[in-house]
Design a protein around this motif. Structure first.
Motif, short mmCIF file in Angstrom:
data_model
loop_
_atom_site.label_atom_id
_atom_site.label_comp_id
_atom_site.label_asym_id
_atom_site.label_seq_id
_atom_site.Cartn_x
_atom_site.Cartn_y
_atom_site.Cartn_z
N ALA A 188 9.98 -8.14 1.81
CA ALA A 188 10.14 -8.44 3.23
C ALA A 188 8.78 -8.58 3.92
O ALA A 188 8.66 -9.28 4.93
CB ALA A 188 10.98 -7.35 3.89
N GLU A 189 7.76 -7.92 3.37
CA GLU A 189 6.43 -7.97 3.98
C GLU A 189 5.47 -8.83 3.18
O GLU A 189 4.26 -8.86 3.46
CB GLU A 189 5.84 -6.55 4.10
N GLY A 190 6.00 -9.54 2.16
CA GLY A 190 5.12 -10.33 1.30
C GLY A 190 4.91 -11.75 1.84
O GLY A 190 5.68 -12.25 2.64
N ASP A 191 3.84 -12.35 1.37
CA ASP A 191 3.49 -13.72 1.78
C ASP A 191 4.22 -14.70 0.86
O ASP A 191 3.93 -14.75 -0.34
CB ASP A 191 1.96 -13.88 1.65
N PRO A 192 5.14 -15.50 1.41
CA PRO A 192 5.93 -16.39 0.54
C PRO A 192 5.11 -17.55 -0.03
O PRO A 192 5.55 -18.19 -0.99
CB PRO A 192 7.03 -16.91 1.47
N ALA A 193 3.94 -17.81 0.53
CA ALA A 193 3.18 -19.00 0.12
C ALA A 193 2.13 -18.69 -0.95
O ALA A 193 1.54 -19.61 -1.51
CB ALA A 193 2.52 -19.63 1.34
N ARG A 194 1.88 -17.39 -1.22
CA ARG A 194 0.74 -17.09 -2.09
C ARG A 194 1.00 -17.41 -3.56
O ARG A 194 0.17 -18.03 -4.22
CB ARG A 194 0.36 -15.62 -1.94
N ASN A 220 2.53 -11.79 -16.09
CA ASN A 220 1.26 -12.52 -16.15
C ASN A 220 0.55 -12.50 -14.80
O ASN A 220 -0.68 -12.39 -14.75
CB ASN A 220 1.50 -13.97 -16.61
N THR A 221 1.32 -12.60 -13.73
CA THR A 221 0.71 -12.56 -12.39
C THR A 221 0.09 -11.19 -12.13
O THR A 221 -1.01 -11.09 -11.58
CB THR A 221 1.78 -12.89 -11.32
N VAL A 222 0.79 -10.13 -12.55
CA VAL A 222 0.25 -8.78 -12.39
C VAL A 222 -1.05 -8.66 -13.20
O VAL A 222 -2.04 -8.10 -12.72
CB VAL A 222 1.29 -7.71 -12.85
N GLU A 223 -1.06 -9.23 -14.41
CA GLU A 223 -2.26 -9.17 -15.25
C GLU A 223 -3.43 -9.90 -14.60
O GLU A 223 -4.57 -9.43 -14.63
CB GLU A 223 -1.98 -9.76 -16.65
N ASP A 224 -3.13 -11.07 -13.99
CA ASP A 224 -4.18 -11.83 -13.28
C ASP A 224 -4.77 -10.97 -12.16
O ASP A 224 -5.99 -10.95 -11.95
CB ASP A 224 -3.62 -13.13 -12.69
N CYS A 225 -3.87 -10.29 -11.43
CA CYS A 225 -4.34 -9.44 -10.33
C CYS A 225 -5.17 -8.28 -10.88
O CYS A 225 -6.16 -7.87 -10.28
CB CYS A 225 -3.16 -8.88 -9.53
N ARG A 226 -4.77 -7.78 -12.03
CA ARG A 226 -5.49 -6.65 -12.62
C ARG A 226 -6.91 -7.10 -13.01
O ARG A 226 -7.87 -6.37 -12.78
CB ARG A 226 -4.75 -6.13 -13.86
N ALA A 227 -7.01 -8.31 -13.56
CA ALA A 227 -8.32 -8.84 -13.94
C ALA A 227 -9.23 -8.94 -12.71
O ALA A 227 -10.45 -8.86 -12.83
CB ALA A 227 -8.15 -10.21 -14.61
N ALA A 228 -8.61 -9.12 -11.54
CA ALA A 228 -9.38 -9.24 -10.30
C ALA A 228 -9.51 -7.88 -9.60
O ALA A 228 -9.84 -7.81 -8.41
CB ALA A 228 -8.72 -10.26 -9.38
N GLY A 229 -9.21 -6.79 -10.34
CA GLY A 229 -9.40 -5.46 -9.76
C GLY A 229 -8.14 -4.89 -9.12
O GLY A 229 -8.17 -3.78 -8.59
N GLY A 230 -7.02 -5.61 -9.17
CA GLY A 230 -5.76 -5.16 -8.55
C GLY A 230 -4.86 -4.51 -9.56
O GLY A 230 -5.36 -3.98 -10.56
N PRO A 231 -3.56 -4.56 -9.37
CA PRO A 231 -2.94 -5.19 -8.20
C PRO A 231 -2.99 -4.28 -6.97
O PRO A 231 -2.69 -3.11 -7.08
CB PRO A 231 -1.49 -5.45 -8.63
N SER A 232 -3.38 -4.86 -5.87
CA SER A 232 -3.42 -4.13 -4.60
C SER A 232 -2.01 -4.03 -4.04
O SER A 232 -1.07 -4.66 -4.57
CB SER A 232 -4.30 -4.87 -3.61
N GLU A 233 -1.86 -3.27 -2.97
CA GLU A 233 -0.54 -3.19 -2.34
C GLU A 233 -0.09 -4.57 -1.86
O GLU A 233 1.08 -4.93 -1.95
CB GLU A 233 -0.55 -2.20 -1.17
N LYS A 234 -1.05 -5.34 -1.34
CA LYS A 234 -0.71 -6.68 -0.87
C LYS A 234 -0.29 -7.56 -2.05
O LYS A 234 0.67 -8.32 -1.93
CB LYS A 234 -1.90 -7.31 -0.14
N ASP A 235 -1.01 -7.43 -3.18
CA ASP A 235 -0.62 -8.19 -4.38
C ASP A 235 0.84 -7.89 -4.72
O ASP A 235 1.62 -8.81 -5.02
CB ASP A 235 -1.50 -7.80 -5.58
N CYS A 236 1.18 -6.60 -4.71
CA CYS A 236 2.54 -6.21 -5.09
C CYS A 236 3.57 -6.79 -4.12
O CYS A 236 4.64 -7.25 -4.55
CB CYS A 236 2.66 -4.68 -5.15
N ARG A 237 3.25 -6.74 -2.83
CA ARG A 237 4.19 -7.30 -1.84
C ARG A 237 4.38 -8.80 -2.07
O ARG A 237 5.49 -9.32 -2.02
CB ARG A 237 3.65 -7.06 -0.42
N ASP A 238 3.26 -9.49 -2.33
CA ASP A 238 3.34 -10.95 -2.51
C ASP A 238 4.06 -11.32 -3.80
O ASP A 238 4.81 -12.31 -3.84
CB ASP A 238 1.92 -11.55 -2.48
#
Lengths: 345, 236
Positions: A188-194, A220-238
């Motif tokens: 509900a709080e995630g960015d639909p366009a990301r 795979n998306t979670v892994e990409d975020c992890r490679a970038a130091g995430g996943p952050s809370e925003k990453d998870c919402r998106d």
């Protein structure tokens, strides 16, 4: 027709009392989620053990609150399948023992038929024929329904059920079991366009689903975020948003396709995932454009419950169906094997 | 004897018995994994309608375990429903004790003997309890336990013992000191519901009864070994 219904096919204990004249008289529901949450999923043995503790006290609670004595009943209905065999057996054995002791018939009911008919517990009821989307942690099916017991499977998931994909993706995001409501809250709080997740199998003809690839895409998306130091809370919402949008879109597209293929204007949606607000809103909007209507059960009857079993049981008991002496539970039970019921409901 | 209905489904046997007006009726089938399916047909053979109280039934006895988890739940769920519907008390009886009573009636053990009652507990373990037969009565010596056969022990001073039940098939893995005490082994014995009747009658006389709501399996093995999330290794 006054019928007691027992549901114990998985991790919820449901007991309810339905009367054909007066409607739902009482219902009680207990969820075992707190027991299974530390295991990350349902542990069948623990589920069975808990049903043995909870079911009979709930039967008493329901009968008392409605002021009904067991011998006043016209029958006892219970979920005979599909589901976890040990859990089914607890409800089946208790129901049959109660019925035998009270001198009334018992009847094993198909769990998915219960879900399918749950919208008929509402004041505004769908009329046959219709297309039903059954969508839960164990099932994703599109079914043409011409009457009670007159079902034709139009399509189903070839791998994970939609609810299962929700649970597995939630686990990836570190969310507790069961994952559906948690994903919905984040989404509900995630960015639909990301992120743009695929809509599996919508490009192919037919009405089957596949959700396991979506779960891999989420991984795979979670892994990409992890490679970038995430996943952050925003990453998870998106990610939650992108995942939910993909599931909802896929379900909406297939429902619309099923209605067009069958030439019908009524859709019924039931099962745990039908509680998802995004799905409800999207279906209502999409079907309004088709001048079709969608019917849902009340949110409390979307998940497993005793009311739907009491209702389905009442229809079949009224037609004279009842268990044989040697009736067994059926952990796997294709819905198309159910006998039709003419002119009911 | 008093009017008692008895259900024993903890092992491969699905067994029901009825004592009414001094007469004992029994239905006993070896039907692994089909207990819930067969139980009600067998009950209906004993009592064509379920009106227990009208047929002089005063209590419902059940083998409470240990044994097959599913089997125990079939008995417990059935007894919950029957006791609740008929407003009758339930009488729990150890399945290990029932098995010794069966052995006694069938002449496998005699008065004064010690009996190790054993049931296959799967995953290389057995359920076990020791009994002594005194003047036709069973006296249980110590609590029932679940353990690997290699962990079975008998006190040094104990006279020779008869071992009965499906768990006795694993006694080749018991310690030598345990095996040295065994004077006879019967691995084929299954507990029968008719042998719950006298045990239940004594329990009933002693007021050892349950309300339907209190009916529970006695699993003995209560620690469940599924891994919780922190023990499941990598989560992602």
């Amino acid at each position: 027709m006054l019928v007691l219904g027992l549901e114990t096919s998985c991790d919820e204990t449901g007991v309810a009392l339905f009367d054909s004249e007066r409607g739902l008289l009482a219902d009680a529901l207990y969820s075992q989620v707190d027991i299974h949450v530390e295991y990350g999923g349902v542990v069948p043995e623990l589920a069975s053990r808990d049903h043995v503790r909870k079911t009979l006290p709930m039967v008493e609670e329901v009968l008392r609150s409605a002021g009904v004595a067991g011998a006043d009943l016209d029958g006892v209905a219970y979920t005979a399948g599909p589901g976890l065999v040990g859990a089914l057996m607890v409800g089946a054995t208790l129901a049959r023992a109660l019925a035998w002791g009270w001198g009334v018939p018992a009847l094993g009911v198909h769990h998915m038929e219960g879900h399918l008919l749950a919208p008929m517990l509402e004041d505004e009821r769908p009329e046959f024929p219709f297309v039903a989307l059954l969508v839960s942690g164990g099932h994703t099916q599109l079914v043409r329904v011409d009457g009670i017991g007159r079902y034709r499977l139009l399509g189903e998931s070839l791998d994970d059920a939609a609810g299962e994909a929700f649970d597995k993706t939630a686990k990836l995001l570190g969310l507790p079991y069961p994952g559906g409501p948690h994903i919905a809250r984040l989404a509900a709080e995630g960015d639909p366009a990301r992120f743009d997740f695929p809509r599996p199998m919508v490009g192919k003809p037919g009405l089957d689903f596949s959700f396991s690839g979506l779960k891999t895409y989420a991984l795979n998306t979670v892994e990409d975020c992890r490679a970038a130091g995430g996943p952050s809370e925003k990453d998870c919402r998106d990610i939650a948003r992108a995942f939910e949008d993909a599931v909802v879109d896929t379900l909406v597209i297939k429902c619309r396709r099923a209605l067009r293929q069958e030439g019908l204007k009524t859709l019924v949606i039931a099962g745990g995932v039908s509680a998802n607000r995004n799905l409800r809103a999207s279906l209502t909007e999409a079907l309004a454009r088709e001048r079709a209507r969608v019917f849902y059960p009340a949110p409390r009857f979307c998940t497993d419950n005793g009311a739907m079993i009491a209702f389905a049981g009442a229809q079949r008991l009224a037609a004279g169906q009842r268990d044989d002496a040697d009736t067994a539970v059926r952990p796997r039970w294709p819905m198309e094997e159910l006998p039709p019921l003419e002119g009911a409901a | 004897m008093r009017g008692i209905l008895a259900i024993e489904t903890a092992t491969d046997a699905c067994s029901v018995a009825l004592c009414r007006g001094g007469e004992v009726l029994e239905r006993h089938e070896v039907t692994p994994r089909q207990h819930s399916q067969r139980l009600f047909s067998m009950l209906a053979e004993l009592l064509p309608d379920g009106r227990l109280a009208e047929h002089g039934i005063e209590a419902i006895a059940y083998g409470s375990g240990p044994g097959s988890f599913t089997g125990l739940r079939v008995a417990a769920s059935a007894v919950q429903g029957l006791a609740y519907a008929a407003c009758l008390p339930a009488v729990p009886v150890s399945t290990l004790a029932c098995q010794v009573a069966t052995a006694l009636r069938e002449g496998l053990v005699t008065d004064g003997q010690r009996v190790a009652s054993l049931i296959d507990a799967r995953i290389n373990e057995v359920y076990c309890a020791l009994f002594q037969v005194e003047s036709g009565q069973l006296v249980q010596c110590g609590p029932a336990q679940a353990c690997p056969p290699s962990a079975l022990v008998l006190p040094d001073a104990m006279p020779p013992v008869v071992a009965v039940g499906s768990g006795a098939a694993y006694l080749d893995k018991a310690p030598a000191a345990f095996r040295a005490k065994l004077e006879h082994i019967d691995t084929t014995l299954l507990p029968r519901a008719r042998d719950l009747l006298p045990l239940a009658e004594r329990a009933l006389a002693a007021g050892q009864v349950q309300d339907a709501m209190q009916v529970r399996p006695v699993y003995v093995r209560d620690e469940i070994n599924w891994k919780k999330i922190p023990q499941q290794g990598k989560q992602r």
